[in-house]
Design a protein around this motif. Structure first.
Motif, PDB file in Angstrom:
ATOM      1  N   TYR A   6       5.470  10.984  -5.102  1.00 41.87           N
ATOM      2  CA  TYR A   6       6.117  10.295  -3.994  1.00 41.87           C
ATOM      3  C   TYR A   6       7.541  10.786  -3.809  1.00 41.87           C
ATOM      4  O   TYR A   6       8.334  10.193  -3.112  1.00 41.87           O
ATOM      5  CB  TYR A   6       6.124   8.800  -4.312  1.00 41.87           C
ATOM      6  CG  TYR A   6       6.014   7.904  -3.117  1.00 41.87           C
ATOM      7  CD1 TYR A   6       7.046   7.047  -2.762  1.00 41.87           C
ATOM      8  CD2 TYR A   6       4.863   7.897  -2.341  1.00 41.87           C
ATOM      9  CE1 TYR A   6       6.945   6.205  -1.681  1.00 41.87           C
ATOM     10  CE2 TYR A   6       4.748   7.060  -1.256  1.00 41.87           C
ATOM     11  CZ  TYR A   6       5.786   6.218  -0.932  1.00 41.87           C
ATOM     12  OH  TYR A   6       5.675   5.374   0.150  1.00 41.87           O
ATOM     13  N   TYR A  31       1.785   1.943  -3.517  1.00 43.15           N
ATOM     14  CA  TYR A  31       0.641   2.043  -4.429  1.00 43.15           C
ATOM     15  C   TYR A  31       0.576   3.375  -5.186  1.00 43.15           C
ATOM     16  O   TYR A  31       0.433   3.375  -6.418  1.00 43.15           O
ATOM     17  CB  TYR A  31      -0.652   1.799  -3.648  1.00 43.15           C
ATOM     18  CG  TYR A  31      -1.889   1.718  -4.499  1.00 43.15           C
ATOM     19  CD1 TYR A  31      -2.224   0.548  -5.177  1.00 43.15           C
ATOM     20  CD2 TYR A  31      -2.732   2.814  -4.639  1.00 43.15           C
ATOM     21  CE1 TYR A  31      -3.364   0.470  -5.972  1.00 43.15           C
ATOM     22  CE2 TYR A  31      -3.871   2.753  -5.424  1.00 43.15           C
ATOM     23  CZ  TYR A  31      -4.181   1.577  -6.084  1.00 43.15           C
ATOM     24  OH  TYR A  31      -5.306   1.506  -6.867  1.00 43.15           O
ATOM     25  N   PRO A  32       0.695   4.544  -4.503  1.00 35.97           N
ATOM     26  CA  PRO A  32       0.622   5.806  -5.259  1.00 35.97           C
ATOM     27  C   PRO A  32       1.742   5.934  -6.291  1.00 35.97           C
ATOM     28  O   PRO A  32       1.504   6.366  -7.426  1.00 35.97           O
ATOM     29  CB  PRO A  32       0.746   6.872  -4.161  1.00 35.97           C
ATOM     30  CG  PRO A  32       0.323   6.197  -2.908  1.00 35.97           C
ATOM     31  CD  PRO A  32       0.802   4.778  -3.052  1.00 35.97           C
ATOM     32  N   ASN A  34       1.208   3.469  -9.257  1.00 38.73           N
ATOM     33  CA  ASN A  34       0.119   3.949 -10.111  1.00 38.73           C
ATOM     34  C   ASN A  34       0.603   5.068 -11.021  1.00 38.73           C
ATOM     35  O   ASN A  34       0.246   5.134 -12.201  1.00 38.73           O
ATOM     36  CB  ASN A  34      -1.046   4.449  -9.254  1.00 38.73           C
ATOM     37  CG  ASN A  34      -2.201   3.461  -9.248  1.00 38.73           C
ATOM     38  OD1 ASN A  34      -2.438   2.752 -10.220  1.00 38.73           O
ATOM     39  ND2 ASN A  34      -2.929   3.414  -8.157  1.00 38.73           N
ATOM     40  N   PHE A  35       1.413   5.963 -10.469  1.00 40.35           N
ATOM     41  CA  PHE A  35       1.974   7.070 -11.242  1.00 40.35           C
ATOM     42  C   PHE A  35       2.842   6.533 -12.384  1.00 40.35           C
ATOM     43  O   PHE A  35       2.749   6.965 -13.525  1.00 40.35           O
ATOM     44  CB  PHE A  35       2.805   7.960 -10.322  1.00 40.35           C
ATOM     45  CG  PHE A  35       3.445   9.132 -11.000  1.00 40.35           C
ATOM     46  CD1 PHE A  35       2.760  10.324 -11.157  1.00 40.35           C
ATOM     47  CD2 PHE A  35       4.742   9.045 -11.482  1.00 40.35           C
ATOM     48  CE1 PHE A  35       3.354  11.415 -11.785  1.00 40.35           C
ATOM     49  CE2 PHE A  35       5.346  10.126 -12.118  1.00 40.35           C
ATOM     50  CZ  PHE A  35       4.644  11.311 -12.267  1.00 40.35           C
ATOM     51  N   GLU A  52       0.839  -1.193   0.000  1.00 39.88           N
ATOM     52  CA  GLU A  52       0.000   0.000   0.000  1.00 39.88           C
ATOM     53  C   GLU A  52       0.876   1.246   0.000  1.00 39.88           C
ATOM     54  O   GLU A  52       0.502   2.287  -0.555  1.00 39.88           O
ATOM     55  CB  GLU A  52      -0.909   0.007   1.237  1.00 39.88           C
ATOM     56  CG  GLU A  52      -1.997  -1.049   1.226  1.00 39.88           C
ATOM     57  CD  GLU A  52      -3.125  -0.721   0.265  1.00 39.88           C
ATOM     58  OE1 GLU A  52      -3.227   0.449  -0.147  1.00 39.88           O
ATOM     59  OE2 GLU A  52      -3.893  -1.632  -0.085  1.00 39.88           O
ATOM     60  N   SER A  65       3.147   8.556   1.596  1.00 35.57           N
ATOM     61  CA  SER A  65       1.744   8.449   2.021  1.00 35.57           C
ATOM     62  C   SER A  65       1.374   9.562   2.994  1.00 35.57           C
ATOM     63  O   SER A  65       0.239  10.037   3.003  1.00 35.57           O
ATOM     64  CB  SER A  65       1.499   7.081   2.670  1.00 35.57           C
ATOM     65  OG  SER A  65       1.698   6.046   1.746  1.00 35.57           O
ATOM     66  N   SER A 108       7.665  11.852  -9.296  1.00 40.27           N
ATOM     67  CA  SER A 108       6.308  11.431  -8.940  1.00 40.27           C
ATOM     68  C   SER A 108       5.830  12.161  -7.690  1.00 40.27           C
ATOM     69  O   SER A 108       6.588  12.842  -7.006  1.00 40.27           O
ATOM     70  CB  SER A 108       6.277   9.924  -8.679  1.00 40.27           C
ATOM     71  OG  SER A 108       6.968   9.627  -7.484  1.00 40.27           O
ATOM     72  N   THR A 115       0.581  12.361   0.680  1.00 46.80           N
ATOM     73  CA  THR A 115      -0.605  12.181  -0.172  1.00 46.80           C
ATOM     74  C   THR A 115      -1.845  11.925   0.690  1.00 46.80           C
ATOM     75  O   THR A 115      -2.659  12.815   0.896  1.00 46.80           O
ATOM     76  CB  THR A 115      -0.375  11.038  -1.170  1.00 46.80           C
ATOM     77  OG1 THR A 115       0.048   9.851  -0.462  1.00 46.80           O
ATOM     78  CG2 THR A 115       0.692  11.417  -2.178  1.00 46.80           C
ATOM     79  N   GLU A 116      -1.963  10.735   1.237  1.00 44.83           N
ATOM     80  CA  GLU A 116      -3.132  10.400   2.059  1.00 44.83           C
ATOM     81  C   GLU A 116      -3.204  11.232   3.348  1.00 44.83           C
ATOM     82  O   GLU A 116      -4.286  11.498   3.869  1.00 44.83           O
ATOM     83  CB  GLU A 116      -3.126   8.916   2.432  1.00 44.83           C
ATOM     84  CG  GLU A 116      -3.534   7.993   1.306  1.00 44.83           C
ATOM     85  CD  GLU A 116      -2.354   7.497   0.507  1.00 44.83           C
ATOM     86  OE1 GLU A 116      -2.510   6.472  -0.186  1.00 44.83           O
ATOM     87  OE2 GLU A 116      -1.276   8.113   0.579  1.00 44.83           O
ATOM     88  N   ARG A 173      -4.919   5.650   4.045  1.00 46.00           N
ATOM     89  CA  ARG A 173      -5.981   6.659   4.051  1.00 46.00           C
ATOM     90  C   ARG A 173      -6.807   6.566   5.326  1.00 46.00           C
ATOM     91  O   ARG A 173      -7.107   7.585   5.969  1.00 46.00           O
ATOM     92  CB  ARG A 173      -6.885   6.491   2.826  1.00 46.00           C
ATOM     93  CG  ARG A 173      -8.033   7.495   2.758  1.00 46.00           C
ATOM     94  CD  ARG A 173      -8.892   7.280   1.527  1.00 46.00           C
ATOM     95  NE  ARG A 173      -9.427   5.930   1.461  1.00 46.00           N
ATOM     96  CZ  ARG A 173     -10.488   5.515   2.161  1.00 46.00           C
ATOM     97  NH1 ARG A 173     -11.099   6.341   3.000  1.00 46.00           N
ATOM     98  NH2 ARG A 173     -10.926   4.273   2.029  1.00 46.00           N
TER      99      ARG A 173
END
Length: 309
Positions: free
Chosen positions: A290, A37-38, A41-42, A34, A216, A288, A219-220, A196
């Motif tokens: 991240y 994950y971001p 995905n990017f 997880e 994270s 990214s 982002t989250e 999240r």
């Protein structure tokens, strides 16, 4: 006659479209971390725009889930934020040889509610909080407020790192780790399914404390949590996790982010790995969303690991 030719041409066109759609519908599935994950995905979105004849689909679930699916051949690539250890190797006994590609390094951010006046923490106090020995923020110079620990589920690579390296003190060396290898998270700890939900819970509970990858937390966790400065002993400087402090080892709560796949990999895996190793792929990793959790100069290397004998 012209009508028949038109019909035949249309039929050929339809067949061509269906054939093309079938080919373009081919997927490379990446499953796991997880935390990653971001970023994955990017990278997948960028790769898919290149039109390589197949698309990359990223699924979460946690590092352990990704590795389990790799063993069962339900995914071609597993994303893991948990370093390879004896437990993971035992899960991969069916595979004579597999490869590990480290694509980045991540610092683990210790996060609290934004209203919490405490701004820094030591390794000793952090371990004591997660074991339940420290129960109130006033013990750390904060408000008279109970501490609510929030952890990830057991399938998370971040949970595994925090359990072994912080709670059981592996970060302090093997001898200290052996003395604490049976330590358990405090029984009142809340379990968050993903980053999240971790951020949402901490935002809602003033006395809460948890952890997540730096990317994270940006982002989250953006606007929801506060990241604490960390010091291993309290004698050296307290620092926040970022690319520079992780790279220089000033921030000690860090781990590699990697991809795992079979040595006898498919052309799809080869193509995606080539992309990651390319200048374009490297630039996408560094630019990214991240970015803050990655080394500014990422060392990418593939290493074969033999099956545990």
């Amino acid at each position: 006659m012209i009508s028949i030719v038109k019909r035949i041409s249309f039929t050929v066109f339809v067949l061509f479209v269906l054939l093309f759609s079938s080919c373009s519908g081919e997927k490379l599935v990446i499953t796991g971390s997880e935390t990653m994950y971001p970023m994955m995905n990017f990278l997948a979105d960028d790769f898919n725009r290149m039109g390589k004849g197949f698309s990359v689909e990223v699924r979460g679930g946690g590092s352990e889930v990704g590795i389990a699916k790799l063993v069962k051949e339900d995914t071609e690539i597993a994303a893991s934020s948990n370093d390879i250890n004896e437990t993971v190797l035992s899960q991969l006994q069916e595979m004579n040889l597999f490869e590990k590609l480290t694509i980045a390094y991540d610092g683990i951010a210790i996060v609290v509610n934004k209203s919490n006046p405490v701004n820094k923490i030591t390794f000793k106090d952090l371990s004591a909080i997660f074991s339940g020995k420290i129960k109130n923020w006033k013990e750390l110079g904060g408000k008279n407020m109970p501490i609510q620990v929030v952890i990830r589920n057991s399938k998370s690579g971040t949970e595994s790192y925090m359990r072994e390296f912080v709670l059981r003190k592996k970060l302090k060396g093997k001898l200290i780790y052996l003395k604490n290898k049976n330590a358990q998270f405090v029984k009142t700890a809340k379990v968050a399914e993903n980053n999240r939900k971790m951020a949402d819970f901490i935002q809602a509970a003033n006395g809460s404390i948890g952890y997540m990858g730096m990317g994270s937390s940006i982002t989250e966790g953006k606007g929801k949590v506060k990241v604490l400065k960390f010091s291993l002993t309290g004698k050296e400087a307290y620092v926040l996790p970022n690319a520079n402090t992780v790279q220089s080892r000033k921030y000690r709560l860090s781990r590699p982010l990697m991809l795992l796949y079979k040595t006898k990999r498919s052309n799809k895996v080869n193509t995606f790995i080539d992309y990651l190793l390319s200048k374009r792929g490297q630039n996408r990793i560094l630019t990214s969303g991240y970015l803050e959790s990655l080394f500014r100069e990422v060392t990418v290397r593939a290493r074969r690991i033999k099956k545990k004998k």
